[in-house]
Design an enzyme around this catalytic site. Sequence first.
Site, mmCIF file in Angstrom:
data_model
loop_
_atom_site.group_PDB
_atom_site.id
_atom_site.type_symbol
_atom_site.label_atom_id
_atom_site.label_comp_id
_atom_site.label_asym_id
_atom_site.label_seq_id
_atom_site.Cartn_x
_atom_site.Cartn_y
_atom_site.Cartn_z
ATOM 1 N N HIS A 82 55.299 42.747 44.425
ATOM 2 C CA HIS A 82 54.124 43.014 43.581
ATOM 3 C C HIS A 82 52.904 43.473 44.370
ATOM 4 O O HIS A 82 51.818 43.571 43.810
ATOM 5 C CB HIS A 82 53.725 41.772 42.789
ATOM 6 C CG HIS A 82 54.752 41.339 41.801
ATOM 7 N ND1 HIS A 82 54.720 41.706 40.470
ATOM 8 C CD2 HIS A 82 55.855 40.577 41.940
ATOM 9 C CE1 HIS A 82 55.751 41.176 39.843
ATOM 10 N NE2 HIS A 82 56.462 40.482 40.712
ATOM 11 N N LYS A 107 40.217 46.427 43.430
ATOM 12 C CA LYS A 107 40.159 46.797 42.015
ATOM 13 C C LYS A 107 38.839 47.495 41.667
ATOM 14 O O LYS A 107 38.678 48.059 40.601
ATOM 15 C CB LYS A 107 40.342 45.564 41.130
ATOM 16 C CG LYS A 107 41.717 44.910 41.294
ATOM 17 C CD LYS A 107 41.873 43.682 40.399
ATOM 18 C CE LYS A 107 43.147 42.901 40.666
ATOM 19 N NZ LYS A 107 44.337 43.428 39.953
#
Length: 807
Positions: A356, A550
């Site tokens: 991931h 992010k």
Amino acid sequence: MAYAISSKEIKRNIEEKLNRYFGVSFKDASKDQLYKAVSMTVVDILLEEKRQFNIKMKEQKLKRVYYLCMEFLVGRSLKNNLYNLGLVEDYRKVLANYDINLEDLYEMEPDAGLGNGGLGRLAACFMDSLATLNYPAMGFSLRYDYGLFKQKIVDGWQTEMPDIWLPGGEVWLVPRSDRVLKVRFGGWVTENFEDGKLKVEYHDDTVVEAMPYDFLISGADSSTVTTLRLWQSRSISTFDMKSFSQGDYAKAMAKASEAEVITKVLYPSDDHSQGKTLRLKQQYFLVSASIQNIVNDHIKRYGDIRTLPDKAAIHINDTHPALCIPELMRILMDDHGLGWDEAWEIVNKTVAYTNHTVMAEALETWHLDLVLRTLPRIYQILQEINKRFMEQVWKKYPNNWDKAASLSLIMDNHFRMANLSILAGHSVNGVSNLHSEIIKKDTFKDFYEIMPEKFTNVTNGITHRRWVYQSNPRLAALLDETIGHDWYKDASCLKQFRKYENDNQVLERLLSLKEENKVDLSNWLKKKQNVDIDPKTRFDTQVKRLHAYKRQLLNVLKIIELYNILVENPNYDMTPQTYIFGAKAAPGYYHAKEVIELINYISKDISMHPEIKKKLNVVFIEDYCVTSAEKLIPASEISEQISLAGKEASGTSNMKFMINGALTFGTLDGANVEICDAVGRDNIYIFGMTAKEVNNLWRSGYNSLQFYNQSSSLMKIIDRLKKGFAGKNFDNIVNYLLYLGPVADQYMCFADFENYIHVYHMMDNDYRNPKEFARKSLINISEAGIFAGDRSIEEYAKNIWHLEKIK
Ligand code: 26Q
């Protein structure tokens, strides 16, 4: 097909629970008691379904997947189960007779927040799909006393409070004291050969009991119930009587506490592996109990451990449960007498791994000494695995130290869990096409070179039943009316909605239902946080864990740019807009906490300037969690997915927003790339560098000042950060962005800034034409079917686990 039960029975069951557990009748029961009693009746139904399911499983002898994950971010269960069982209306009616509103009872339930973010929620979505599609499956995780911390914002700063979910959450847990197991830690081991057989003995070790609690997960309109088994750690010798008698009470309790602390709390950091002893114990505790459970069941059902790969697929969700590899080796060899090669083959055929992350600091490693001290037998096995592998590598690449270094399971005195997982399992997958390519060509390229057949992709998916049908009933009703109800079980049917892209009536409906959802969200936020947002403004949302990659900060830069424009020209013709943020930062991640503080101070500053607030508003949703996501996403019009390309493995909120009709404003990263392919460039707002361009720029040397010196906008933004918001300046963030302090902005916000603003204006322009915008929104909904978790699970079942459905 709904579960068959009459209103009379429902009523009687609830009454019985109220009476038995709380000694009250319907009329006198509190909402909390009602929530619990109602939930208990639902658990009884699930137990009955589970019993039927077990009978079928016994007859059909099918292969089963065991999904091992340190996190399952389930959220609330009552509503979900009632929907899946098709009993919402039946329960609603029964309760209405007593003037009880079912929605109010939903609100009594705490979130089961047993996860950090995407990875944990993915596991929960997958359990829903597995049950719905009738695949034999079981999940394993830990029963943390405290899930992910509750976030409180105090004067703009994140503080963390314990997440006390069990009072209220425990109704969903079925204790299974009949299936308790033992897990060993510490001490030392001796190996002896007796009659030519290996005998491993443990000395001075500590034994901890693993007590299972079953969380039953219903499938939608299916009679399959999937068990999520959560292990709780317990001491065997709960109490040291001798110390107690001598008056040393702390010592009397010490042993018990040492055992119980293992499942006390979920680690709240998802950004780097810190090598903490307790975390290692948690991981081993999970895998040891789960593997024992799997092996015991297999022996009981089939008698022969050698057939394990035919009947069990063990999936490890990221490397967190990777110790199941040496643990299965240990059990096969030490307990069942298999030889190394035979055991290794069974492990290889059984285990599969999903990666991931590609970020170096997030790839897990464990110090050799720590493993040796905590898990001496596992240490030996890991060393042996590596020794054998390195011999092969050396044979294949004689004298090639680079290859040896990159492939070795050990580096700088640490075990590398990703290398172990790739080597030992038969399958490695990334979670979006782009991510899977990066894994092959970059992160693990040397493994790909020697074992290319293992590498594959399964793009993530979400349960559209929970994320649309349950959380956005207005959209669900419109879909049912236009394309019928088949999309509920088969998300590919959403494509039929595309027929309506030029249907004015449908477009009007889409616009008005979004507006109603926005009103609902405004009311909810007023009640929850006493914050006003205007539903007539555009809702532009970025909700996810707070992390530099992010780039919440890039969104903030854009907001400051707009703020500056409004200050210079209060009459600037700007679409009234509200920026919504929700994010938790890992408690030790200082920079992330500063970004949260900045957002909160901008919000405060804007509140002090009503003229600005009318056009530009910013809110920070405290304690973002599954339940708040269910309210936020259906009300959002723009979904910010702006990570630096190449860094976000997939993203899954991007899919939830898309299917709820929000338009993605994002980079070509993770699953955004596939969203873009699905909807076409006209129906998404893509900006910024590609992953390749990112690499080139980073390699050639990113200099933030170069961008800064060429942009008057960036200069003004930096000035404003220095001047501050609501009386607080943000010099650390200035230094971070300009690389004047100790940390550079590795995620290169300035490099993508100009294009971000450019594309913002294109989006803003489109938004001024509501019909056109609604059409784009409709196209997003229509093309979202491929992002259903059902599709992901079908791919895993066929290509990786080789499962058949229960008949
Ligand atoms: C590791 C070691 C010690 C303590 C904690 C951890 C830890 C815990 C959680 C490391 C990582 C996580 C969670 C990672 C995560 O949520 N990753 C996200 O997974 C999603 C599902 O595949 C993707 O969509 C996201 O892109 C990815 O960031």
